[in-house]
Motif scaffolding. Structure first.
Motif, PDB file in Angstrom:
ATOM      1  N   SER A 218      -0.750   9.230   3.378  1.00  0.00           N
ATOM      2  CA  SER A 218      -1.697   8.331   2.694  1.00  0.00           C
ATOM      3  C   SER A 218      -2.488   7.469   3.675  1.00  0.00           C
ATOM      4  O   SER A 218      -3.571   7.001   3.349  1.00  0.00           O
ATOM      5  CB  SER A 218      -0.951   7.455   1.686  1.00  0.00           C
ATOM      6  OG  SER A 218       0.160   6.845   2.309  1.00  0.00           O
TER       7      SER A 218
ATOM      8  N   LEU B 149      -0.547  12.350  -1.573  1.00  0.00           N
ATOM      9  CA  LEU B 149       0.804  12.522  -2.132  1.00  0.00           C
ATOM     10  C   LEU B 149       1.186  11.378  -3.073  1.00  0.00           C
ATOM     11  O   LEU B 149       2.310  11.309  -3.551  1.00  0.00           O
ATOM     12  CB  LEU B 149       1.831  12.632  -1.001  1.00  0.00           C
ATOM     13  CG  LEU B 149       1.637  13.827  -0.067  1.00  0.00           C
ATOM     14  CD1 LEU B 149       2.673  13.815   1.046  1.00  0.00           C
ATOM     15  CD2 LEU B 149       1.708  15.148  -0.835  1.00  0.00           C
ATOM     16  N   GLY B 150       0.248  10.464  -3.330  1.00  0.00           N
ATOM     17  CA  GLY B 150       0.557   9.330  -4.196  1.00  0.00           C
ATOM     18  C   GLY B 150       0.092   9.528  -5.624  1.00  0.00           C
ATOM     19  O   GLY B 150       0.481   8.778  -6.505  1.00  0.00           O
TER      20      GLY B 150
ATOM     21  N   ARG C 132       2.137   5.896 -15.614  1.00  0.00           N
ATOM     22  CA  ARG C 132       2.762   7.045 -16.269  1.00  0.00           C
ATOM     23  C   ARG C 132       3.460   6.608 -17.556  1.00  0.00           C
ATOM     24  O   ARG C 132       3.493   7.335 -18.544  1.00  0.00           O
ATOM     25  CB  ARG C 132       3.759   7.692 -15.314  1.00  0.00           C
ATOM     26  CG  ARG C 132       4.306   8.989 -15.849  1.00  0.00           C
ATOM     27  CD  ARG C 132       5.185   9.716 -14.856  1.00  0.00           C
ATOM     28  NE  ARG C 132       5.954  10.686 -15.613  1.00  0.00           N
ATOM     29  CZ  ARG C 132       7.256  10.614 -15.774  1.00  0.00           C
ATOM     30  NH1 ARG C 132       7.942   9.656 -15.223  1.00  0.00           N
ATOM     31  NH2 ARG C 132       7.884  11.516 -16.494  1.00  0.00           N
TER      32      ARG C 132
ATOM     33  N   PRO D 297       5.391  11.747  -6.276  1.00  0.00           N
ATOM     34  CA  PRO D 297       5.495  10.391  -6.792  1.00  0.00           C
ATOM     35  C   PRO D 297       5.983  10.371  -8.241  1.00  0.00           C
ATOM     36  O   PRO D 297       5.526  11.203  -9.032  1.00  0.00           O
ATOM     37  CB  PRO D 297       4.042   9.896  -6.707  1.00  0.00           C
ATOM     38  CG  PRO D 297       3.225  11.136  -6.841  1.00  0.00           C
ATOM     39  CD  PRO D 297       4.010  12.234  -6.208  1.00  0.00           C
ATOM     40  N   VAL D 298       6.877   9.465  -8.533  1.00  0.00           N
ATOM     41  CA  VAL D 298       7.466   9.316  -9.867  1.00  0.00           C
ATOM     42  C   VAL D 298       7.903  10.673 -10.423  1.00  0.00           C
ATOM     43  O   VAL D 298       7.583  11.028 -11.542  1.00  0.00           O
ATOM     44  CB  VAL D 298       6.499   8.617 -10.855  1.00  0.00           C
ATOM     45  CG1 VAL D 298       7.296   7.938 -11.948  1.00  0.00           C
ATOM     46  CG2 VAL D 298       5.646   7.607 -10.161  1.00  0.00           C
TER      47      VAL D 298
ATOM     48  N   HIS E  16      10.560   7.626  -3.091  1.00  0.00           N
ATOM     49  CA  HIS E  16      12.010   7.763  -2.965  1.00  0.00           C
ATOM     50  C   HIS E  16      12.444   7.383  -1.546  1.00  0.00           C
ATOM     51  O   HIS E  16      12.899   8.222  -0.771  1.00  0.00           O
ATOM     52  CB  HIS E  16      12.436   9.177  -3.326  1.00  0.00           C
ATOM     53  CG  HIS E  16      12.357   9.431  -4.806  1.00  0.00           C
ATOM     54  ND1 HIS E  16      12.694  10.625  -5.389  1.00  0.00           N
ATOM     55  CD2 HIS E  16      12.010   8.615  -5.828  1.00  0.00           C
ATOM     56  CE1 HIS E  16      12.530  10.524  -6.700  1.00  0.00           C
ATOM     57  NE2 HIS E  16      12.105   9.315  -6.985  1.00  0.00           N
TER      58      HIS E  16
ATOM     59  N   PHE F  72      17.514   6.791  -7.823  1.00  0.00           N
ATOM     60  CA  PHE F  72      16.302   5.958  -7.829  1.00  0.00           C
ATOM     61  C   PHE F  72      15.905   5.490  -9.228  1.00  0.00           C
ATOM     62  O   PHE F  72      14.725   5.493  -9.588  1.00  0.00           O
ATOM     63  CB  PHE F  72      15.130   6.718  -7.185  1.00  0.00           C
ATOM     64  CG  PHE F  72      15.348   7.051  -5.742  1.00  0.00           C
ATOM     65  CD1 PHE F  72      15.184   6.094  -4.762  1.00  0.00           C
ATOM     66  CD2 PHE F  72      15.753   8.325  -5.357  1.00  0.00           C
ATOM     67  CE1 PHE F  72      15.398   6.395  -3.420  1.00  0.00           C
ATOM     68  CE2 PHE F  72      15.975   8.639  -4.031  1.00  0.00           C
ATOM     69  CZ  PHE F  72      15.797   7.670  -3.056  1.00  0.00           C
TER      70      PHE F  72
ATOM     71  N   VAL G  69       3.241   4.818  -3.464  1.00  0.00           N
ATOM     72  CA  VAL G  69       4.098   5.601  -4.367  1.00  0.00           C
ATOM     73  C   VAL G  69       4.674   6.824  -3.647  1.00  0.00           C
ATOM     74  O   VAL G  69       5.685   7.388  -4.062  1.00  0.00           O
ATOM     75  CB  VAL G  69       3.298   6.037  -5.611  1.00  0.00           C
ATOM     76  CG1 VAL G  69       4.205   6.691  -6.633  1.00  0.00           C
ATOM     77  CG2 VAL G  69       2.628   4.851  -6.248  1.00  0.00           C
ATOM     78  N   SER G  70       4.012   7.234  -2.579  1.00  0.00           N
ATOM     79  CA  SER G  70       4.524   8.416  -1.864  1.00  0.00           C
ATOM     80  C   SER G  70       5.285   8.026  -0.596  1.00  0.00           C
ATOM     81  O   SER G  70       5.724   8.892   0.149  1.00  0.00           O
ATOM     82  CB  SER G  70       3.360   9.335  -1.487  1.00  0.00           C
ATOM     83  OG  SER G  70       2.516   8.683  -0.551  1.00  0.00           O
ATOM     84  N   TRP G  71       5.474   6.759  -0.365  1.00  0.00           N
ATOM     85  CA  TRP G  71       6.083   6.336   0.892  1.00  0.00           C
ATOM     86  C   TRP G  71       7.562   6.661   0.971  1.00  0.00           C
ATOM     87  O   TRP G  71       8.295   6.513  -0.010  1.00  0.00           O
ATOM     88  CB  TRP G  71       5.924   4.823   1.064  1.00  0.00           C
ATOM     89  CG  TRP G  71       4.605   4.417   1.647  1.00  0.00           C
ATOM     90  CD1 TRP G  71       3.535   5.237   1.892  1.00  0.00           C
ATOM     91  CD2 TRP G  71       4.209   3.100   2.032  1.00  0.00           C
ATOM     92  NE1 TRP G  71       2.500   4.502   2.422  1.00  0.00           N
ATOM     93  CE2 TRP G  71       2.881   3.189   2.523  1.00  0.00           C
ATOM     94  CE3 TRP G  71       4.822   1.869   2.028  1.00  0.00           C
ATOM     95  CZ2 TRP G  71       2.186   2.088   2.991  1.00  0.00           C
ATOM     96  CZ3 TRP G  71       4.129   0.757   2.498  1.00  0.00           C
ATOM     97  CH2 TRP G  71       2.824   0.871   2.974  1.00  0.00           C
TER      98      TRP G  71
ATOM     99  N   GLY H 165      -1.249   4.469  -1.680  1.00  0.00           N
ATOM    100  CA  GLY H 165      -0.294   5.472  -1.198  1.00  0.00           C
ATOM    101  C   GLY H 165       1.156   5.057  -1.202  1.00  0.00           C
ATOM    102  O   GLY H 165       2.016   5.856  -0.830  1.00  0.00           O
TER     103      GLY H 165
ATOM    104  N   THR I  74       2.135   3.117 -11.842  1.00  0.00           N
ATOM    105  CA  THR I  74       1.150   4.201 -11.753  1.00  0.00           C
ATOM    106  C   THR I  74       0.553   4.543 -13.116  1.00  0.00           C
ATOM    107  O   THR I  74      -0.304   5.420 -13.211  1.00  0.00           O
ATOM    108  CB  THR I  74       1.795   5.484 -11.190  1.00  0.00           C
ATOM    109  OG1 THR I  74       2.927   5.809 -12.005  1.00  0.00           O
ATOM    110  CG2 THR I  74       2.245   5.299  -9.760  1.00  0.00           C
TER     111      THR I  74
ATOM    112  N   ASP J 136      -5.492   9.528  -1.388  1.00  0.00           N
ATOM    113  CA  ASP J 136      -4.067   9.328  -1.648  1.00  0.00           C
ATOM    114  C   ASP J 136      -3.446  10.674  -2.078  1.00  0.00           C
ATOM    115  O   ASP J 136      -3.114  10.875  -3.234  1.00  0.00           O
ATOM    116  CB  ASP J 136      -3.912   8.266  -2.744  1.00  0.00           C
ATOM    117  CG  ASP J 136      -2.489   7.777  -2.847  1.00  0.00           C
ATOM    118  OD1 ASP J 136      -1.663   8.208  -2.017  1.00  0.00           O
ATOM    119  OD2 ASP J 136      -2.215   6.985  -3.748  1.00  0.00           O
TER     120      ASP J 136
ATOM    121  N   ASP K 275      12.126   4.302  -9.717  1.00  0.00           N
ATOM    122  CA  ASP K 275      11.273   5.135 -10.575  1.00  0.00           C
ATOM    123  C   ASP K 275      10.755   4.355 -11.780  1.00  0.00           C
ATOM    124  O   ASP K 275       9.643   4.610 -12.259  1.00  0.00           O
ATOM    125  CB  ASP K 275      12.038   6.385 -11.038  1.00  0.00           C
ATOM    126  CG  ASP K 275      12.090   7.451  -9.946  1.00  0.00           C
ATOM    127  OD1 ASP K 275      11.380   7.293  -8.936  1.00  0.00           O
ATOM    128  OD2 ASP K 275      12.833   8.439 -10.108  1.00  0.00           O
TER     129      ASP K 275
ATOM    130  N   ALA L  28       7.900   2.405 -10.431  1.00  0.00           N
ATOM    131  CA  ALA L  28       6.807   3.302 -10.028  1.00  0.00           C
ATOM    132  C   ALA L  28       6.111   3.895 -11.247  1.00  0.00           C
ATOM    133  O   ALA L  28       4.881   4.020 -11.266  1.00  0.00           O
ATOM    134  CB  ALA L  28       7.341   4.403  -9.126  1.00  0.00           C
ATOM    135  N   SER L  29       6.886   4.239 -12.282  1.00  0.00           N
ATOM    136  CA  SER L  29       6.262   4.874 -13.447  1.00  0.00           C
ATOM    137  C   SER L  29       5.376   3.876 -14.190  1.00  0.00           C
ATOM    138  O   SER L  29       4.345   4.249 -14.741  1.00  0.00           O
ATOM    139  CB  SER L  29       7.311   5.481 -14.375  1.00  0.00           C
ATOM    140  OG  SER L  29       8.075   4.465 -14.961  1.00  0.00           O
TER     141      SER L  29
END
Lengths: 318, 436
Positions: A148, A170-171, B415, A260-261, B202, B402, B255-257, B253, B413, A168, B406, B409-410
């Protein structure tokens, strides 16, 4: 001595021998003895782990504890588990898109490599590189490519003035799915291309010559000669490809850990997370066992669907 | 005479950290004679430990291992694994009854298989008498159902790392001490294009630690002290809203870290506030003195509940019941935790690790650089993995799965909405805690 040797070779009357002696000497059993080592190896390393896994899925086994039989409880919890169903969806999507694209690109590459091109052997070797690189290494490379903050793609596009901020990759769920599918395709194409190339080289050139003389177009040659004769090998290669893709683990784990999620969690990664990292062996085994019907269906489709003998012989399928 | 020498050596070493110097072996021999645990003759011990983050820590540890071996005759083999690989390997060893004699890992991993852990009450009580009391969270990590099954060796403090200039530019002279001020700081940082960022992927260490802080600081918990699931609560909803507001100020980014993403971003000058151990600072001092000079660390702000709700990484060590040399294991653990060994080793860790008990002799690492000071608080301020609940295999499973990360994060984002995110976390908790 000669008499003795003859006497030894001559089969004794069946009534005078033990069952064990008959088993040892009877020709019909020779096959059995030859198969026994293979059967033992398959039983020990394939059937036993599979059956043990299925058994574990009916228990509440934790890592370090054997657990007791709990019937379908693990499956009942999975049935109502959104993350599990998301992983099923992800796995099917991942397998379907990656397999179709890998097949298309692989076949195209095989047809190209089958032509007379300069440095043919070298080019064929180069094509294999993505397959030869250890999966984890290529996954880590893709992880950097799609990072990212440090993505080379974002960096290049920013410096070309096409975008303002980083992408972004992979986000965002859909983007992350696309990225892992792309990485899988990159890695899987050479296997299909080289295997199909091997198949293409078994097609007799005389068939192409005859077709050309008869005025067949390149498309007709491909559709009426190449494809039917390639079908058996396509069946094998696609079966393997679907199996490998469906059970993929390393690529996802190194790139996204299912994020992600949970948008890129496959059944294999979820099974590992729940079974090993969380210690719920029974539940992890249930997720792994739930993969079996999908795998059987995938094998069935690619195997029986592509083993159409009549079509290969130039006839019509019914 | 010998006894007198030995005792004076032991006392002197404990007071001055003499063992760090030349006569570690002499100290070790004296210690071995005094020790309550006499290693089995011909014992061989293998130890699987987390892979070092600071090379000098590993070197100090190996010196300690070497001295123990020479003094007791116990042969030691030490292998390293990365954080994520320790737990699976420890679990497999527990499951098969084969593998290392001792494992030194993270969080609550001994609680995954308490029956396979060698009881450690004698070691824990002996150490507690010398340096105790144990911090409550350390005790929670070492005990399952009131029985000591592991020795919490150290905590790794993870705290807000921030750039001083960026904080000042955002209008703050001091790092905020409450959650409301923290949010304002993050907003100010974003406005100045010097953003904050906290892992919502995660990330076993960073993600779990800050998300649990956010949840607990608002009074939300996954389960209560009786393992009743209470995540679906107004307090959790407030925490979700708070984290969403924070997330809107983050660098893209997060969320992907994973655990290393924020280190890279901070050190490259793209990130101005994140949560981490002292490793970013250590790396900055080595490679980027400008950043090191401009950065500092702060305690986690206090939330509406009005008390510290930090979640710090713990490093417990266990020995398996299958070991052929239980006394040697206990002797080694007691040896490494003895202040004369422990303090020089802790100093070599350069602030990465801190004490699990209140009355260890003060370590110079906390005072030699004022920027190190907050990391000394980790053991005292941390709650254990369960929050209100005891540390069990189920709390360990919820962490590994997680569930809390999660949930945040959900919602962040988009979701899930607040109710959906809480319901999904509740459902996951019901699955994990179902036979509680």
């Amino acid at each position: 001595m000669a008499d003795a040797a003859l006497t030894h070779d001559r089969p004794a009357p069946a009534s005078g021998r033990t069952a064990w002696e008959r088993l040892r000497a009877t020709r019909g059993w020779a096959g059995f003895w030859f198969m026994l080592p293979t059967a033992l190896i398959l039983g020990l390393f394939l059937a036993y782990p599979l059956l043990k896994g299925i058994w574990l899925s009916f228990t509440n086994a934790k890592i370090g504890r054997a657990g007791v039989f709990i019937g379908l409880e693990n499956y009942e919890w999975l049935w109502d588990d959104d993350v599990f169903w998301l992983s099923v969806f992800n796995t099917c999507l991942y397998t379907a898109i990656a397999s179709v694209v890998k097949f298309g690109v692989g076949l195209y590459l095989a047809l190209l490599l089958n032509k007379h091109i300069p440095f043919k052997s070298l080019v064929r070797s180069i094509v294999l590189i993505p397959f030869v690189v250890p999966t984890v290494l290529s996954a880590i490379a893709f992880w950097w490519i799609f990072d990212s903050q440090f993505s080379i793609i974002s960096w290049s596009l920013r410096h070309l003035g096409i975008i303002d901020g980083n992408i972004d990759f992979l986000g965002r769920p859909d983007m992350a799915r696309a990225c892992v599918i792309f990485a899988n395709i990159w890695r899987g194409v050479p296997f299909i291309a080289i295997t199909l190339l091997a198949g293409l080289q078994t097609v007799s050139p005389s068939l192409y010559e005859a077709a050309t003389i008869d005025g067949a177009s390149p498309w007709q040659i491909f559709y009426k000669i190449t494809l039917p004769l390639l079908t058996p090998i396509i069946a094998v290669v696609m079966t393997f490809s679907v199996l490998f893709t469906f059970t993929d683990f390393q690529l996802i784990w190194a790139m996204t850990r299912g994020g992600p999620v949970n948008a890129t969690h496959l059944m294999a990664t979820l099974s590992y997370q729940r079974g090993i990292l969380s210690g719920s062996l029974g539940e992890g085994a249930a997720i792994a066992t739930a993969m079996v019907p999908f795998l059987l269906a995938a094998i069935g489709i690619s195997w029986f669907g592509l083993q159409r003998r009549a079509w290969q012989s130039g006839g019509d399928d019914r | 005479m010998t006894v007198l020498d030995r005792r004076s050596l032991l006392a002197g070493a404990a007071a001055t950290g003499l063992a760090a110097g030349g006569d570690l072996l002499g100290f070790a021999r004296a210690w071995a004679q005094e020790s309550a645990w006499k290693p089995e003759p011909g014992a061989n011990l293998s130890l699987l430990r987390w892979k070092r983050f600071v090379p000098s820590e590993d070197e100090a540890f190996m010196r300690l291992v070497d001295a123990f071996s020479k003094a007791t005759g116990v042969k030691m083999t030490v292998t390293n694994e990365s954080f994520d690989d320790i737990q699976p390997k420890a679990s497999v060893a527990a499951n098969t009854g084969q593998g290392p004699d001792m494992v030194w890992g993270l969080y609550s991993f001994p609680a995954l298989f308490p029956d396979k852990c060698l009881p450690m009450a004698d070691v824990a009580e002996s150490l507690g008498k010398k340096y105790g009391p144990w911090y409550p969270s350390a005790e929670a990590y070492g005990k399952v159902k009131g029985k000591w099954i592991a020795i919490p060796v150290a905590f790794n403090g993870g705290y807000p790392n921030y750039r001083i200039s960026a904080m000042k530019k955002a209008g703050f002279d001091k790092f905020p001490t409450d959650t409301a001020g923290f949010l304002e700081l993050c907003r100010g940082l974003k406005k100045n294009n010097t953003p904050a960022g906290f892992a919502l992927g995660h990330a076993t260490g960073d993600g779990n630690s800050w998300c649990h802080w956010a949840l607990w600081s608002h009074g939300g918990y996954l389960v209560d002290a009786n393992e009743k699931i209470i995540i679906n609560s107004p307090e959790t909803a407030k925490a979700l809203e708070y984290v969403k507001a924070l997330y809107e100020t983050f660098i893209p980014g997060t969320v992907s870290w994973n655990d290393s993403s924020n280190n890279k971003a901070f050190l490259s000058g793209e990130l101005y506030l994140t949560n981490n151990g002292i490793s970013i600072y250590a790396a900055a001092k080595r490679e980027n003195p400008k950043i090191a000079e401009d950065m500092d660390h702060a305690l986690w702000p206090i939330g509406p509940v009005g008390k510290p709700t930090e979640f710090q990484l713990a490093f417990p060590i266990l020995a398996y019941t299958y070991t052929k040399a239980p006394n040697a294991c206990k002797a080694f653990i007691a040896f490494m935790m003895d202040a004369a060994n422990y303090n020089p080793w802790l100093e070599a860790a350069q602030g990465y690790l801190c004490e699990p008990m209140k009355n260890y002799p003060k370590n110079p690492v906390w005072t030699m650089d004022p920027k190190n000071a907050v990391f000394a608080e980790a053991g005292a301020r941390s709650l254990a993995a369960g929050g209100l609940a005891p540390v069990t295999e189920k709390t360990a499973a919820a962490l590994a799965d997680f569930v809390v990360v999660d949930m945040f994060a959900s919602y962040c984002t988009g979701r899930d909405d607040v109710k959906g995110a809480m319901r999904n976390a509740e459902r996951a908790a019901q699955r994990i805690f179902r036979n509680a």
